[in-house]
Write a protein that holds these residues in place. Structure first.
Motif, mmCIF file in Angstrom:
data_model
loop_
_atom_site.group_PDB
_atom_site.id
_atom_site.type_symbol
_atom_site.label_atom_id
_atom_site.label_comp_id
_atom_site.label_asym_id
_atom_site.label_seq_id
_atom_site.Cartn_x
_atom_site.Cartn_y
_atom_site.Cartn_z
ATOM 1 N N MET A 1 0.854 -1.191 0.000
ATOM 2 C CA MET A 1 0.000 0.000 0.000
ATOM 3 C C MET A 1 0.889 1.239 0.000
ATOM 4 S SD MET A 1 -1.266 -0.154 3.958
ATOM 5 C CE MET A 1 -1.568 -1.911 3.806
ATOM 6 N N PRO A 2 0.430 2.352 -0.600
ATOM 7 C CA PRO A 2 1.251 3.563 -0.659
ATOM 8 C C PRO A 2 1.551 4.101 0.734
ATOM 9 C CG PRO A 2 -0.615 3.692 -2.163
ATOM 10 C CD PRO A 2 -0.838 2.493 -1.298
ATOM 11 N N LEU A 3 2.814 4.535 0.941
ATOM 12 C CA LEU A 3 3.223 5.140 2.201
ATOM 13 C C LEU A 3 3.656 6.575 1.947
ATOM 14 C CD1 LEU A 3 5.295 2.199 3.716
ATOM 15 C CD2 LEU A 3 3.014 2.932 4.397
ATOM 16 N N PHE A 4 3.446 7.436 2.919
ATOM 17 C CA PHE A 4 3.749 8.854 2.776
ATOM 18 C C PHE A 4 4.595 9.307 3.958
ATOM 19 C CE2 PHE A 4 -0.160 7.855 0.602
ATOM 20 C CZ PHE A 4 -0.068 8.552 -0.595
ATOM 21 N N ASP A 5 5.146 10.509 3.836
ATOM 22 C CA ASP A 5 5.905 11.079 4.946
ATOM 23 C C ASP A 5 5.005 11.232 6.162
ATOM 24 O OD1 ASP A 5 8.164 11.251 3.379
ATOM 25 O OD2 ASP A 5 7.781 13.321 2.764
ATOM 26 N N PRO A 6 5.558 11.051 7.360
ATOM 27 C CA PRO A 6 4.744 11.210 8.579
ATOM 28 C C PRO A 6 4.134 12.610 8.671
ATOM 29 C CG PRO A 6 6.831 10.150 9.074
ATOM 30 C CD PRO A 6 6.932 10.614 7.650
ATOM 31 N N ILE A 7 2.929 12.661 9.198
ATOM 32 C CA ILE A 7 2.239 13.947 9.399
ATOM 33 C C ILE A 7 2.480 14.403 10.830
ATOM 34 C CG2 ILE A 7 0.008 15.118 9.443
ATOM 35 C CD1 ILE A 7 -0.953 13.135 7.311
ATOM 36 N N THR A 8 3.131 15.543 10.972
ATOM 37 C CA THR A 8 3.484 16.038 12.311
ATOM 38 C C THR A 8 2.909 17.414 12.602
ATOM 39 O OG1 THR A 8 5.547 16.949 11.435
ATOM 40 C CG2 THR A 8 5.634 14.709 12.339
ATOM 41 N N SER A 9 2.167 17.976 11.655
ATOM 42 C CA SER A 9 1.606 19.314 11.849
ATOM 43 C C SER A 9 0.089 19.287 11.740
ATOM 44 C CB SER A 9 2.154 20.285 10.805
ATOM 45 O OG SER A 9 1.443 21.518 10.847
ATOM 46 N N PRO A 10 -0.607 19.925 12.678
ATOM 47 C CA PRO A 10 -2.076 19.994 12.580
ATOM 48 C C PRO A 10 -2.540 20.861 11.410
ATOM 49 C CG PRO A 10 -1.282 21.308 14.419
ATOM 50 C CD PRO A 10 -0.106 20.543 13.910
ATOM 51 N N GLN A 11 -1.611 21.603 10.804
ATOM 52 C CA GLN A 11 -1.951 22.432 9.654
ATOM 53 C C GLN A 11 -1.876 21.658 8.338
ATOM 54 O OE1 GLN A 11 -3.215 25.445 10.286
ATOM 55 N NE2 GLN A 11 -2.867 24.837 12.426
ATOM 56 N N ASN A 12 -1.493 20.390 8.418
ATOM 57 C CA ASN A 12 -1.454 19.567 7.223
ATOM 58 C C ASN A 12 -2.842 19.543 6.573
ATOM 59 O OD1 ASN A 12 -1.906 16.777 5.861
ATOM 60 N ND2 ASN A 12 0.315 16.946 5.994
ATOM 61 N N PRO A 13 -2.923 19.735 5.248
ATOM 62 C CA PRO A 13 -4.244 19.773 4.584
ATOM 63 C C PRO A 13 -5.089 18.525 4.816
ATOM 64 C CG PRO A 13 -2.525 20.554 3.106
ATOM 65 C CD PRO A 13 -1.822 19.999 4.313
ATOM 66 N N ARG A 14 -4.456 17.377 4.925
ATOM 67 C CA ARG A 14 -5.228 16.139 5.146
ATOM 68 C C ARG A 14 -5.847 16.138 6.544
ATOM 69 N NH1 ARG A 14 -4.221 12.635 0.997
ATOM 70 N NH2 ARG A 14 -2.298 13.005 -0.193
ATOM 71 N N ASN A 76 -4.421 -6.314 -0.171
ATOM 72 C CA ASN A 76 -4.956 -6.425 -1.539
ATOM 73 C C ASN A 76 -5.947 -5.319 -1.891
ATOM 74 O OD1 ASN A 76 -3.524 -8.898 -1.905
ATOM 75 N ND2 ASN A 76 -5.167 -9.962 -0.805
ATOM 76 N N SER A 77 -5.928 -4.215 -1.142
ATOM 77 C CA SER A 77 -6.766 -3.070 -1.484
ATOM 78 C C SER A 77 -5.880 -1.838 -1.632
ATOM 79 C CB SER A 77 -7.842 -2.825 -0.416
ATOM 80 O OG SER A 77 -7.247 -2.462 0.811
ATOM 81 N N VAL A 78 -6.350 -0.881 -2.410
ATOM 82 C CA VAL A 78 -5.592 0.354 -2.618
ATOM 83 C C VAL A 78 -5.944 1.317 -1.493
ATOM 84 C CG1 VAL A 78 -5.086 2.241 -4.194
ATOM 85 C CG2 VAL A 78 -5.633 -0.032 -5.095
ATOM 86 N N THR A 79 -5.132 1.307 -0.462
ATOM 87 C CA THR A 79 -5.400 2.127 0.712
ATOM 88 C C THR A 79 -4.164 2.953 1.057
ATOM 89 O OG1 THR A 79 -6.898 0.443 1.601
ATOM 90 C CG2 THR A 79 -6.071 2.092 3.150
ATOM 91 N N ASP A 80 -4.322 4.269 1.052
ATOM 92 C CA ASP A 80 -3.227 5.140 1.481
ATOM 93 C C ASP A 80 -3.041 5.019 2.991
ATOM 94 O OD1 ASP A 80 -2.943 6.009 -1.105
ATOM 95 O OD2 ASP A 80 -4.127 7.827 -0.832
ATOM 96 N N TRP A 81 -1.794 4.958 3.431
ATOM 97 C CA TRP A 81 -1.470 4.800 4.862
ATOM 98 C C TRP A 81 -0.647 6.006 5.295
ATOM 99 C CZ3 TRP A 81 -1.581 -0.134 7.867
ATOM 100 C CH2 TRP A 81 -1.009 -0.015 9.146
#
Length: 275
Positions: A1-14, A76-81
């Motif tokens: 599954m796709p992995l992204f940089d850790p989110i450490t700011s509450p201002q992150n758009p996600r 087996n599913s396309v899930t962003d983590w």
């Protein structure tokens, strides 16, 4: 599954978007998404076939074991983590003692005509429900009783409010649930020969134990504050009550629904076979 940089700011758009989805039903409708918090709830939703669009996980709270369960759950599913810091996760978590798991999912949106109906459906109908906790508790009852569906007329909260999902422990996804209008419900029940039983405190009401719920049945419940609207109550085939023996004249709507639902279940399990 796709992995992204850790989110450490509450201002992150996600993170900002998660908060919008939590707080605004208009955002949930516009995006066609809702939020599930907790591995237990998510496991139940996945068992009901719900796809997960994205996971937000706090390793510090979730721990290695829970994360492994998550990986197996969405295999087996396309899930962003997305890995989320504890400080940020605590800003988006909407309950105390969170287990560090939050998921974005696309809830199923059904219409009355899409409901699969058995020969003798058992429907739980709620008019103008506004408390997510009550809706969630009734969904748990519906799941436990294997009711055909929960139908909400003119809802004041959306069916997949995150707090309703939490209160239902994921049963929001195991029970077919439909939002509709009073007029549409009544016409649909007449079309399918479903008898409607309005729970209301009136002189004409009869004790629920005297009724026959073995056939196609809709148990119709109002809000705790106002009960059923006169229009819906008068349009139903029967009016029923749960006799009160103490000082109060009514029960919490989720408790009352559970009593009526399991009376219907009891009757159906004790039907005399046709000779």
């Amino acid at each position: 599954m796709p992995l992204f940089d850790p989110i450490t700011s509450p201002q992150n758009p996600r993170i900002k978007n998660l908060l919008k989805l939590q707080q605004k039903s208009s955002e949930r409708r516009a995006q066609g998404l809702t939020i599930i918090e907790g591995l237990r709830e998510l496991t139940i939703a996945r068992g009901a076939g719900i796809e997960v669009a994205a996971l937000f996980v706090c390793s510090e709270l979730a721990g290695a074991g829970r994360q492994q369960q998550l990986r197996e759950l969405v295999a087996n599913s396309v899930t962003d983590w997305f890995e989320v810091s504890k400080a940020v996760f605590e800003k988006v978590a909407y309950r105390e003692g969170s287990d560090g798991v939050l998921a974005l999912v696309k809830p199923p949106l059904l219409t009355l005509e899409q409901l699969p109906l058995p020969a003798a459906p058992l429907l739980l109908v709620l008019e103008a429900v506004e408390k997510p906790g009550n809706l969630g508790a009734i969904l748990r009852t519906a799941d436990a009783a294997q009711a055909t569906a929960v139908v909400v007329c003119d809802p004041r909260t959306d069916l997949f409010n995150p707090n309703a999902i939490r209160s239902s422990i994921g049963c929001s996804f195991t029970v077919p649930t439909v939002a509709t209008t009073r007029a549409e419900l009544l016409a649909w029940c007449r079309k399918h020969g479903i008898r409607t039983y309005a729970a209301a405190l009136t002189e004409q009401a009869v004790a629920y134990t005297t009724c026959n719920f073995r056939g196609p049945t809709a148990l119709v419940m109002g809000t705790e504050a106002d009960g059923l609207t006169p229009e819906l109550r008068q349009a139903c085939d029967h009016t029923i009550i749960i006799p009160m023996r103490g000082a109060i004249d009514s029960l919490n709507v989720s408790t009352a629904t559970a009593i009526l639902t399991f009376e219907a279940v009891r009757q159906r399990e004790n039907q005399v076979p046709a000779s």
